[in-house]
Design a protein around this motif. Structure first.
Motif, PDB file in Angstrom:
ATOM      1  N   LEU A  33      -0.285   4.321   2.846  1.00  0.00           N
ATOM      2  CA  LEU A  33       0.571   3.548   3.750  1.00  0.00           C
ATOM      3  C   LEU A  33       1.085   2.286   3.065  1.00  0.00           C
ATOM      4  CD1 LEU A  33      -1.214   3.751   7.228  1.00  0.00           C
ATOM      5  CD2 LEU A  33       0.662   5.132   6.342  1.00  0.00           C
ATOM      6  N   LEU A  34       0.205   1.639   2.325  1.00  0.00           N
ATOM      7  CA  LEU A  34       0.613   0.451   1.581  1.00  0.00           C
ATOM      8  C   LEU A  34       1.652   0.817   0.520  1.00  0.00           C
ATOM      9  CD1 LEU A  34       0.063  -2.576   1.410  1.00  0.00           C
ATOM     10  CD2 LEU A  34      -1.694  -2.114  -0.279  1.00  0.00           C
ATOM     11  N   GLY A  35       1.465   1.979  -0.115  1.00  0.00           N
ATOM     12  CA  GLY A  35       2.440   2.445  -1.094  1.00  0.00           C
ATOM     13  C   GLY A  35       3.798   2.693  -0.456  1.00  0.00           C
ATOM     14  N   MET A  36       3.803   3.276   0.760  1.00  0.00           N
ATOM     15  CA  MET A  36       5.061   3.501   1.471  1.00  0.00           C
ATOM     16  C   MET A  36       5.742   2.182   1.800  1.00  0.00           C
ATOM     17  SD  MET A  36       4.744   6.779   4.013  1.00  0.00           S
ATOM     18  CE  MET A  36       3.227   6.377   4.852  1.00  0.00           C
ATOM     19  N   LEU A  37       4.927   1.181   2.166  1.00  0.00           N
ATOM     20  CA  LEU A  37       5.479  -0.137   2.461  1.00  0.00           C
ATOM     21  C   LEU A  37       6.121  -0.745   1.220  1.00  0.00           C
ATOM     22  CD1 LEU A  37       5.858  -2.615   4.283  1.00  0.00           C
ATOM     23  CD2 LEU A  37       3.553  -3.347   3.641  1.00  0.00           C
ATOM     24  N   VAL A  38       5.432  -0.622   0.088  1.00  0.00           N
ATOM     25  CA  VAL A  38       5.966  -1.180  -1.167  1.00  0.00           C
ATOM     26  C   VAL A  38       7.273  -0.483  -1.557  1.00  0.00           C
ATOM     27  CG1 VAL A  38       5.545  -1.415  -3.640  1.00  0.00           C
ATOM     28  CG2 VAL A  38       3.711  -1.925  -2.030  1.00  0.00           C
ATOM     29  N   LEU A  39       7.289   0.857  -1.471  1.00  0.00           N
ATOM     30  CA  LEU A  39       8.479   1.610  -1.875  1.00  0.00           C
ATOM     31  C   LEU A  39       9.666   1.368  -0.952  1.00  0.00           C
ATOM     32  CD1 LEU A  39       6.961   5.068  -2.898  1.00  0.00           C
ATOM     33  CD2 LEU A  39       7.762   3.247  -4.398  1.00  0.00           C
ATOM     34  N   ASN A  40       9.382   1.084   0.333  1.00  0.00           N
ATOM     35  CA  ASN A  40      10.468   0.918   1.296  1.00  0.00           C
ATOM     36  C   ASN A  40      10.708  -0.536   1.682  1.00  0.00           C
ATOM     37  OD1 ASN A  40      11.282   3.790   2.090  1.00  0.00           O
ATOM     38  ND2 ASN A  40       9.072   3.877   2.347  1.00  0.00           N
ATOM     39  N   ALA A  41      10.020  -1.459   1.016  1.00  0.00           N
ATOM     40  CA  ALA A  41      10.176  -2.878   1.353  1.00  0.00           C
ATOM     41  C   ALA A  41      11.630  -3.323   1.177  1.00  0.00           C
ATOM     42  CB  ALA A  41       9.252  -3.727   0.480  1.00  0.00           C
ATOM     43  N   LYS A  42      12.274  -2.878   0.094  1.00  0.00           N
ATOM     44  CA  LYS A  42      13.672  -3.277  -0.147  1.00  0.00           C
ATOM     45  C   LYS A  42      14.594  -2.680   0.910  1.00  0.00           C
ATOM     46  CE  LYS A  42      17.135  -3.780  -3.780  1.00  0.00           C
ATOM     47  NZ  LYS A  42      18.246  -3.615  -2.852  1.00  0.00           N
ATOM     48  N   LYS A  43      14.333  -1.425   1.297  1.00  0.00           N
ATOM     49  CA  LYS A  43      15.166  -0.810   2.329  1.00  0.00           C
ATOM     50  C   LYS A  43      15.079  -1.586   3.636  1.00  0.00           C
ATOM     51  CE  LYS A  43      14.998   3.993   0.721  1.00  0.00           C
ATOM     52  NZ  LYS A  43      14.530   5.346   1.073  1.00  0.00           N
ATOM     53  N   VAL A  44      13.849  -1.985   3.994  1.00  0.00           N
ATOM     54  CA  VAL A  44      13.652  -2.723   5.245  1.00  0.00           C
ATOM     55  C   VAL A  44      14.355  -4.067   5.170  1.00  0.00           C
ATOM     56  CG1 VAL A  44      11.934  -3.790   6.752  1.00  0.00           C
ATOM     57  CG2 VAL A  44      11.473  -1.556   5.736  1.00  0.00           C
ATOM     58  N   SER A  45      14.163  -4.797   4.053  1.00  0.00           N
ATOM     59  CA  SER A  45      14.809  -6.106   3.913  1.00  0.00           C
ATOM     60  C   SER A  45      16.331  -5.964   3.877  1.00  0.00           C
ATOM     61  CB  SER A  45      14.317  -6.815   2.653  1.00  0.00           C
ATOM     62  OG  SER A  45      14.721  -6.136   1.484  1.00  0.00           O
ATOM     63  N   PHE A 165       6.094 -11.007  -2.721  1.00  0.00           N
ATOM     64  CA  PHE A 165       5.004 -11.489  -3.578  1.00  0.00           C
ATOM     65  C   PHE A 165       3.650 -11.115  -2.996  1.00  0.00           C
ATOM     66  CE2 PHE A 165       1.848 -14.884  -4.248  1.00  0.00           C
ATOM     67  CZ  PHE A 165       1.674 -14.774  -5.619  1.00  0.00           C
ATOM     68  N   TRP A 166       3.474 -11.370  -1.698  1.00  0.00           N
ATOM     69  CA  TRP A 166       2.172 -11.096  -1.079  1.00  0.00           C
ATOM     70  C   TRP A 166       1.896  -9.604  -0.944  1.00  0.00           C
ATOM     71  CZ3 TRP A 166      -1.585 -14.248  -1.180  1.00  0.00           C
ATOM     72  CH2 TRP A 166      -1.367 -15.627  -1.153  1.00  0.00           C
ATOM     73  N   VAL A 167       2.946  -8.798  -0.787  1.00  0.00           N
ATOM     74  CA  VAL A 167       2.749  -7.346  -0.740  1.00  0.00           C
ATOM     75  C   VAL A 167       2.205  -6.844  -2.068  1.00  0.00           C
ATOM     76  CG1 VAL A 167       3.998  -5.151  -0.715  1.00  0.00           C
ATOM     77  CG2 VAL A 167       4.374  -6.798   1.092  1.00  0.00           C
ATOM     78  N   LEU A 168       2.722  -7.381  -3.177  1.00  0.00           N
ATOM     79  CA  LEU A 168       2.232  -6.992  -4.498  1.00  0.00           C
ATOM     80  C   LEU A 168       0.791  -7.424  -4.697  1.00  0.00           C
ATOM     81  CD1 LEU A 168       5.338  -7.777  -6.748  1.00  0.00           C
ATOM     82  CD2 LEU A 168       4.469  -5.538  -6.090  1.00  0.00           C
ATOM     83  N   VAL A 169       0.464  -8.651  -4.261  1.00  0.00           N
ATOM     84  CA  VAL A 169      -0.902  -9.150  -4.395  1.00  0.00           C
ATOM     85  C   VAL A 169      -1.867  -8.292  -3.579  1.00  0.00           C
ATOM     86  CG1 VAL A 169      -2.447 -11.089  -3.875  1.00  0.00           C
ATOM     87  CG2 VAL A 169      -0.212 -11.508  -4.912  1.00  0.00           C
ATOM     88  N   ILE A 170      -1.487  -8.023  -2.324  1.00  0.00           N
ATOM     89  CA  ILE A 170      -2.344  -7.230  -1.439  1.00  0.00           C
ATOM     90  C   ILE A 170      -2.485  -5.803  -1.969  1.00  0.00           C
ATOM     91  CG2 ILE A 170      -2.520  -6.248   0.883  1.00  0.00           C
ATOM     92  CD1 ILE A 170      -1.180  -8.808   1.916  1.00  0.00           C
ATOM     93  N   SER A 171      -1.413  -5.266  -2.552  1.00  0.00           N
ATOM     94  CA  SER A 171      -1.476  -3.906  -3.114  1.00  0.00           C
ATOM     95  C   SER A 171      -2.512  -3.826  -4.224  1.00  0.00           C
ATOM     96  CB  SER A 171      -0.106  -3.500  -3.662  1.00  0.00           C
ATOM     97  OG  SER A 171       0.849  -3.470  -2.649  1.00  0.00           O
ATOM     98  N   GLY A 172      -2.481  -4.809  -5.134  1.00  0.00           N
ATOM     99  CA  GLY A 172      -3.463  -4.830  -6.218  1.00  0.00           C
ATOM    100  C   GLY A 172      -4.878  -4.986  -5.698  1.00  0.00           C
ATOM    101  N   LEU A 173      -5.057  -5.888  -4.722  1.00  0.00           N
ATOM    102  CA  LEU A 173      -6.385  -6.120  -4.155  1.00  0.00           C
ATOM    103  C   LEU A 173      -6.896  -4.880  -3.427  1.00  0.00           C
ATOM    104  CD1 LEU A 173      -8.638  -8.194  -3.572  1.00  0.00           C
ATOM    105  CD2 LEU A 173      -7.385  -8.848  -1.507  1.00  0.00           C
TER     106      LEU A 173
END
Length: 292
Positions: A33-45, A165-173
């Motif tokens: 789910l987090l991966g889907m958020l990362v991949l579609n973050a630009k589409k949403v924005s 920025f925070w999505v990338l940080v949370i993804s790594g964590l």
């Protein structure tokens, strides 16, 4: 008595495997789910940016041919996604529907202006681009005014940068947490068989021979957990795409396939590595250390 003990041990073993599969499935599902958020973050924005409207108000003296030429030039511009002409009559009807009252009954005439609503492409929704577009439009003698919400644009762009920025940080964590959780579950499963491992080692079995069945079993559990996670991800993706079709979540199926394959592979790799090191730990222990 012996049969009862064997059944009890078998139930405990099955229960342990089920808990491992559930742990793997939940962790991979959340990671997916987090991966889907990362991949579609630009589409949403981009979707929210493209809702920003630049309104070009025309003078009452503007000729139809001038308005048509402006619409055509805007439609051909590389920064424009869509345009819509709104006549003063349409604007009056809209205000009437919004307020529930006909304001023309009070003023006696329609004070509104003809206008063109312009939706820009997401990459051009910045203060600099909006200011330039506004200046270009105002240079035309038949344009009265250009309006847009500059504060909203600045706030939106700042929030997009911050959230990215925070999505990338949370993804790594979260990836780290996922590895640790799956590793812990598999180590507990191997721990329950530490005496069997040591017995096999004492009768002369090689480390590779001992590790092999544990790794194969863990990989099978990882595959089952990954499949369950992918089914859950597929259901969520279908629901989101059906509920929010304007986001075009399935417009790039290659990325989604890549994400699903990555989650499946991650389930195999993590279980393989975790089991390898877990069995290695017990292989290196002395017999008296197995009780601690």
């Amino acid at each position: 008595m012996s049969s009862y003990f064997e059944k009890h041990q078998k139930r405990k073993l099955v229960s342990s495997y089920i808990s491992v599969v559930i742990s793997i499935a939940l962790v991979l599902f959340l990671l997916g789910l987090l991966g889907m958020l990362v991949l579609n973050a630009k589409k949403v924005s981009d979707h929210f940016k493209e809702q920003v409207v630049v309104t070009i108000y025309l003078k009452d003296t503007a000729k139809k041919v001038e308005r048509k030429q402006l619409e055509k030039s805007l439609a051909m511009a590389d920064y424009v996604k869509s345009t819509e002409y709104v006549s003063k009559e349409q604007a009056a009807e809209f205000m009437k529907a919004e307020t529930g009252e006909d304001f023309m009954d009070f003023v006696g005439y329609n004070p509104l202006q003809n206008s063109i609503d312009v939706h820009l492409k997401a990459d051009f929704v910045t203060s600099e681009h909006l200011e330039k577009i506004s200046e270009d439009a105002l240079n035309k003698k038949f344009v009265e005014e250009v309006t847009y919400d500059n504060d909203l644009v600045n706030l939106m762009n700042d929030n997009v940068k911050r959230i990215s920025f925070w999505v990338l940080v949370i993804s790594g964590l979260f990836t780290l947490i996922a590895v640790l959780l799956i590793n812990s579950s598999l180590r507990l499963a191997v721990y329950s068989k530490r005496f069997i491992i040591k017995t096999m080692q004492m009768v002369g079995a090689t480390k590779q021979f001992i590790r092999r069945p544990f790794i194969f079993k863990s990989v099978r559990l990882g595959v089952i957990g990954a499949i369950l996670a992918l089914i859950g991800m597929g259901i969520v993706l279908y629901y989101l795409n059906k509920t929010f079709p304007e986001l075009y979540l399935l417009s790039n199926p290659t990325l989604m396939v890549f994400l699903f394959v990555a989650i499946f592979a991650l389930g195999i790799v993590i279980t393989w590595i975790s089991t390898h090191f877990a069995t290695q730990r017990f292989l290196n222990l002395r017999t008296d250390e197995l009780y601690y």
